[in-house]
Motif scaffolding. Structure first.
Motif, PDB file in Angstrom:
ATOM      1  N   VAL A   1       0.849  -1.193   0.000  1.00 30.88           N
ATOM      2  CA  VAL A   1       0.000   0.000   0.000  1.00 30.88           C
ATOM      3  C   VAL A   1       0.885   1.243   0.000  1.00 30.88           C
ATOM      4  CG1 VAL A   1      -1.870  -1.197   1.204  1.00 30.88           C
ATOM      5  CG2 VAL A   1      -0.189   0.118   2.536  1.00 30.88           C
ATOM      6  N   PRO A   2       0.321   2.397  -0.356  1.00 27.49           N
ATOM      7  CA  PRO A   2       1.133   3.616  -0.350  1.00 27.49           C
ATOM      8  C   PRO A   2       1.439   4.106   1.066  1.00 27.49           C
ATOM      9  CG  PRO A   2      -1.120   4.107  -1.026  1.00 27.49           C
ATOM     10  CD  PRO A   2      -1.021   2.620  -0.878  1.00 27.49           C
ATOM     11  N   LEU A   3       2.576   4.792   1.177  1.00 29.29           N
ATOM     12  CA  LEU A   3       2.961   5.458   2.416  1.00 29.29           C
ATOM     13  C   LEU A   3       2.518   6.916   2.347  1.00 29.29           C
ATOM     14  CD1 LEU A   3       4.430   5.817   5.125  1.00 29.29           C
ATOM     15  CD2 LEU A   3       6.533   6.226   3.810  1.00 29.29           C
ATOM     16  N   VAL A   4       1.818   7.356   3.389  1.00 29.91           N
ATOM     17  CA  VAL A   4       1.382   8.747   3.501  1.00 29.91           C
ATOM     18  C   VAL A   4       2.094   9.383   4.679  1.00 29.91           C
ATOM     19  CG1 VAL A   4      -0.569  10.307   3.884  1.00 29.91           C
ATOM     20  CG2 VAL A   4      -0.912   8.182   2.604  1.00 29.91           C
ATOM     21  N   VAL A   5       2.749  10.514   4.433  1.00 29.17           N
ATOM     22  CA  VAL A   5       3.295  11.334   5.509  1.00 29.17           C
ATOM     23  C   VAL A   5       2.340  12.491   5.711  1.00 29.17           C
ATOM     24  CG1 VAL A   5       5.133  12.931   6.181  1.00 29.17           C
ATOM     25  CG2 VAL A   5       5.705  10.704   5.215  1.00 29.17           C
TER      26      VAL A   5
ATOM     27  N   LYS B   1       9.776  18.628   0.863  1.00 25.71           N
ATOM     28  CA  LYS B   1       9.186  17.770  -0.173  1.00 25.71           C
ATOM     29  C   LYS B   1      10.238  16.892  -0.825  1.00 25.71           C
ATOM     30  CE  LYS B   1       5.217  20.648  -1.408  1.00 25.71           C
ATOM     31  NZ  LYS B   1       4.619  21.504  -2.448  1.00 25.71           N
ATOM     32  N   ARG B   2      11.403  17.468  -1.105  1.00 26.25           N
ATOM     33  CA  ARG B   2      12.481  16.717  -1.758  1.00 26.25           C
ATOM     34  C   ARG B   2      12.965  15.569  -0.864  1.00 26.25           C
ATOM     35  NH1 ARG B   2      17.976  17.461  -1.620  1.00 26.25           N
ATOM     36  NH2 ARG B   2      17.748  19.534  -0.710  1.00 26.25           N
ATOM     37  N   TYR B   3      13.176  15.849   0.422  1.00 23.74           N
ATOM     38  CA  TYR B   3      13.632  14.809   1.348  1.00 23.74           C
ATOM     39  C   TYR B   3      12.597  13.693   1.477  1.00 23.74           C
ATOM     40  CZ  TYR B   3      17.487  17.838   2.790  1.00 23.74           C
ATOM     41  OH  TYR B   3      18.604  18.629   2.813  1.00 23.74           O
ATOM     42  N   LEU B   4      11.320  14.064   1.569  1.00 20.25           N
ATOM     43  CA  LEU B   4      10.274  13.045   1.684  1.00 20.25           C
ATOM     44  C   LEU B   4      10.230  12.167   0.438  1.00 20.25           C
ATOM     45  CD1 LEU B   4       7.417  15.096   3.394  1.00 20.25           C
ATOM     46  CD2 LEU B   4       8.899  13.354   4.436  1.00 20.25           C
ATOM     47  N   GLU B   5      10.376  12.774  -0.714  1.00 25.33           N
ATOM     48  CA  GLU B   5      10.387  12.007  -1.954  1.00 25.33           C
ATOM     49  C   GLU B   5      11.572  11.045  -1.974  1.00 25.33           C
ATOM     50  OE1 GLU B   5       9.503  12.610  -6.669  1.00 25.33           O
ATOM     51  OE2 GLU B   5       9.592  14.352  -5.372  1.00 25.33           O
ATOM     52  N   GLU B   6      12.741  11.513  -1.521  1.00 28.58           N
ATOM     53  CA  GLU B   6      13.932  10.656  -1.474  1.00 28.58           C
ATOM     54  C   GLU B   6      13.738   9.475  -0.533  1.00 28.58           C
ATOM     55  OE1 GLU B   6      17.181  13.269  -0.457  1.00 28.58           O
ATOM     56  OE2 GLU B   6      17.152  14.245  -2.422  1.00 28.58           O
ATOM     57  N   LEU B   7      12.893   9.634   0.482  1.00 32.55           N
ATOM     58  CA  LEU B   7      12.624   8.560   1.437  1.00 32.55           C
ATOM     59  C   LEU B   7      11.554   7.580   0.934  1.00 32.55           C
ATOM     60  CD1 LEU B   7      12.774  10.633   4.719  1.00 32.55           C
ATOM     61  CD2 LEU B   7      14.319   8.762   4.085  1.00 32.55           C
ATOM     62  N   GLY B   8      11.040   7.811  -0.269  1.00 36.77           N
ATOM     63  CA  GLY B   8      10.098   6.876  -0.871  1.00 36.77           C
ATOM     64  C   GLY B   8       8.651   7.082  -0.480  1.00 36.77           C
ATOM     65  N   VAL B   9       8.304   8.273  -0.029  1.00 36.99           N
ATOM     66  CA  VAL B   9       6.935   8.583   0.360  1.00 36.99           C
ATOM     67  C   VAL B   9       6.056   8.648  -0.891  1.00 36.99           C
ATOM     68  CG1 VAL B   9       5.465  10.372   1.410  1.00 36.99           C
ATOM     69  CG2 VAL B   9       7.694   9.803   2.433  1.00 36.99           C
ATOM     70  N   SER B  10       4.890   8.019  -0.837  1.00 34.65           N
ATOM     71  CA  SER B  10       3.958   8.032  -1.974  1.00 34.65           C
ATOM     72  C   SER B  10       3.148   9.321  -2.011  1.00 34.65           C
ATOM     73  CB  SER B  10       2.988   6.851  -1.876  1.00 34.65           C
ATOM     74  OG  SER B  10       3.668   5.638  -1.731  1.00 34.65           O
ATOM     75  N   TYR B  11       2.600   9.698  -0.845  1.00 42.17           N
ATOM     76  CA  TYR B  11       1.769  10.896  -0.720  1.00 42.17           C
ATOM     77  C   TYR B  11       2.197  11.667   0.523  1.00 42.17           C
ATOM     78  CZ  TYR B  11      -1.422   8.296  -3.773  1.00 42.17           C
ATOM     79  OH  TYR B  11      -1.972   7.579  -4.798  1.00 42.17           O
ATOM     80  N   ALA B  12       2.172  12.980   0.409  1.00 44.68           N
ATOM     81  CA  ALA B  12       2.420  13.820   1.580  1.00 44.68           C
ATOM     82  C   ALA B  12       1.253  14.790   1.720  1.00 44.68           C
ATOM     83  CB  ALA B  12       3.723  14.587   1.443  1.00 44.68           C
TER      84      ALA B  12
END
Length: 176
Positions: free
Chosen positions: A44-48, A72-83
């Motif tokens: 399933v997707p990860l939501v921060v 946003k860039r750091y969260l994307e690098e951590l593999g977050v699907s949705y923020a």
């Protein structure tokens, strides 16, 4: 990664992690990575779920460690699907525990992951126990540095204030 404001995202299933995540320091990274591993296990997707500005910046005028584009860039690098970047203002801060939980229900979380001392809702009236009444909720343990001190945004701000930039960057996970 796709970014939303609060009350804009509906999902069939997810794993959610919630926090101010100011700095996306090593403690935040560990929490997000744990939630990401659980999301991957479930497929399933990860939501921060985070805040802009962070609550301490709003209420206490504290230094923001990570501006929104960088966050946003750091969260994307951590593999977050949705923020979800909740617009933190007086109206948002006045939300009840039930209003907050109703929004989280829209994400259909299989699990919710939070950090130590997690609180939410008007006057910090909600805790992990309130989340556990509705969701499978877990608290990530405190993350410490090699010297055994807790890694926190407050500590990083203190280090920056005292010109200990190298130590602050190490705690942020951005050793130069």
């Amino acid at each position: 990664m796709r970014a939303f404001q609060n009350n804009q995202l509906d999902l069939d299933r997810s794993v959610v992690t919630i926090g101010a995540f100011d700095g996306i320091h090593r403690g935040h990274q560990a929490l997000i990575q744990k939630a990401k591993s659980r999301a991957d296990e479930y497929g399933v997707p990860l939501v921060v779920y985070t805040f802009d500005p962070p609550p301490r910046a709003f209420f206490q005028n504290q230094l923001v460690l990570t501006q929104l584009p960088e966050k946003k860039r750091y969260l994307e690098e951590l593999g977050v699907s949705y923020a979800i970047f909740a617009s933190f203002d007086r109206d948002y801060a006045a939300r009840t525990v039930d209003e907050y939980i109703d929004e989280l229900k829209r994400l259909n979380p299989r699990e919710i992951w939070v950090g130590p001392d997690f609180q939410f809702g008007k006057g910090k009236s909600g805790s992990i126990l309130d989340l556990q009444d509705h969701f499978h909720t877990f608290q990530h343990p405190i993350v410490t540095c090699p010297e055994g001190e807790i890694i926190s945004s407050t500590r990083i701000r203190h280090l920056l204030l005292h010109k200990e930039v190298e130590k602050a960057h190490f705690l942020l996970g951005r050793v130069q």
